[in-house]
Design a protein around this motif. Structure first.
Motif: not given
Length: 425
Positions: A147-152, A312-314, A358-361, A366-368
């Motif tokens: 569920a969280l992954q779909r949103l992020t 997003g990272i989590l 690629r989503y985690l990247r 972006e966070a960096t």
């Protein structure tokens, strides 16, 4: 799982299709227990597969563990992975479901001689890939993370849509008002080319001649009104706009109206996307609160990372315990570099390997970028790497800083420690 446990494990490989899935199940000796069985990719097929696997496990008492592997083929495998990871009949066998990188499975298949290409053979190769212990990804984590992954992931989709629309609109802006599109950041009248004041100038003034012929006082008053007084020197901004309009290419009058309409539509699209972005951010924050509260708190303690990037990272990492070290996390993320070395030769240009998630990247980079603006240590490191080369300076420096950020992130999550300046060093 220990290596000795593989002897008492049933390995199931599933080749996912849009309408049918093909299943093979083998033991450590490569003996078949389910041989290339085709089942529908539907709820009934999932229940049938559950019964088939449970029947094998009940009749063969040597099995204590179950590993189910499938290729990550978009959304076609989501339902079956979610079903098998939560079904009660298989829970007693410490079931682990894995979604594999298709590139790794394809590379492994090349180690077999004279294998045909069909769904049945592919299901065996996937099962054998699991049998030899080649799986390096984390297990399927279930509905909450999905569920969280779909949103992020949808958030990333929206940001890509905004970037794509801005690039497309800039082409039309260049045709209508060439200097407005080409002026650099220091020379441009507006700090944001896509802001409300810029939109008013580009859509309410139909031609460049109309902009030039307007008196400086009237244009300054227009700019002050549209910016709601946020532009400190509207007179100077008006002068810069008129100079840019004079230096821009002239068009036939028949082109101005279609270009203005296209630009206006693009602004409307961007506005709608940005509105949806706010809604998706709110939904992400609601969903993430019930997942890994400790990890979420740790990530939020890092200056500049923000709640949405943390989510997003989590969503993509899940538990940090799935990774033995920060190198494994970087490899999963795709922020690693291919070595190009032979004898005494060592290539200076080593491209980044982007075969990871690629989503985690996206969320890590972006966070960096945000952390660089809030942490002097990371800003100094970025500036150092930026100055080392003359080409691809920003991309290289940001990627290397992201690798440094990953090391720190892994250390904090692994020890469940909050960020502090001393710990980061």
């Amino acid at each position: 799982m220990k290596k000795t446990d593989y002897l008492s494990t049933l390995f199931v490989g599933i080749d996912i299709g849009s309408r049918t899935n093909v299943v093979s199940a083998i033991d450590f000796s490569q003996d078949y227990f389910i041989r290339m069985k085709s089942i529908p990719n539907a709820q009934g097929g999932a229940e049938q597969l559950e019964s088939m696997i449970a029947d094998v496990l009940e009749k063969n008492h040597q099995f204590q563990y179950l590993i189910i592997a499938m290729e990550s083929t978009g959304f076609y495998g989501v339902h079956i992975a979610n079903y098998l990871s939560t079904c009660e009949k298989l829970a007693a066998f410490s079931t682990h479901v894995y979604c594999l990188n298709p590139k790794e499975v394809k590379g492994y298949k090349k180690s077999f001689n004279s294998l045909d290409k069909n769904d049945g053979i592919d299901s065996f190769v996937i099962a054998d890939f699991a049998r030899v212990g080649r799986i390096s990804v984390k297990p399927w984590r279930g509905s909450q993370y999905l569920a969280l992954q779909r949103l992020t992931r949808h958030r990333m989709h929206i940001t890509e849509c905004i970037a794509r629309e801005k690039t497309y609109m800039l082409n039309n802006i260049f045709l209508k008002f060439s200097e407005f599109a080409m002026l650099g950041k220091e020379e441009h009248p507006f700090s944001n080319k896509y802001g409300a004041t810029a939109e008013a100038i580009l859509t309410e003034y139909k031609t460049n001649e109309e902009l030039v012929s307007t008196s400086l006082e009237d244009l300054a008053a227009f700019i002050s009104s549209k910016s709601r007084g946020r532009i400190a020197d509207p007179q100077e901004t008006a002068r810069l706009l008129q100079t840019a309009a004079k230096n821009s290419y002239r068009l036939d009058k028949c082109l101005y109206d279609p270009l203005t309409t296209s630009i206006s539509c693009s602004f409307n699209c961007i506005s709608s996307f940005e509105k949806e972005l706010k809604a998706i951010d709110a939904a992400i924050l609601r969903t993430v609160r019930g997942l890994s509260e400790t990890d979420y708190t740790v990530m939020n303690s890092i200056p500049g990372i923000g709640k949405v990037y943390s989510a997003g990272i989590l969503a993509e990492i899940g538990s940090i315990r799935c990774f033995p070290n920060d190198d494994a996390l970087a490899k999963y993320c795709g922020i690693v570099w291919r070595q190009n070395q032979s004898g005494t030769f060592e290539a200076e240009n080593t491209p980044m390997n982007k075969a990871g998630n690629r989503y985690l990247r996206y969320y890590i980079i972006e966070a960096t970028g945000s952390v660089i603006n809030h942490c002097p240590e990371y800003k100094a490191f970025y500036d150092k790497k930026f100055a080392e080369v003359t080409t691809h300076q920003h991309k290289r420096a940001l990627a290397l800083t992201s690798r440094k950020f990953l090391r720190m992130l892994f250390g904090l999550l692994d020890k469940s420690q909050l960020y502090s300046t001393e710990k980061s060093r």
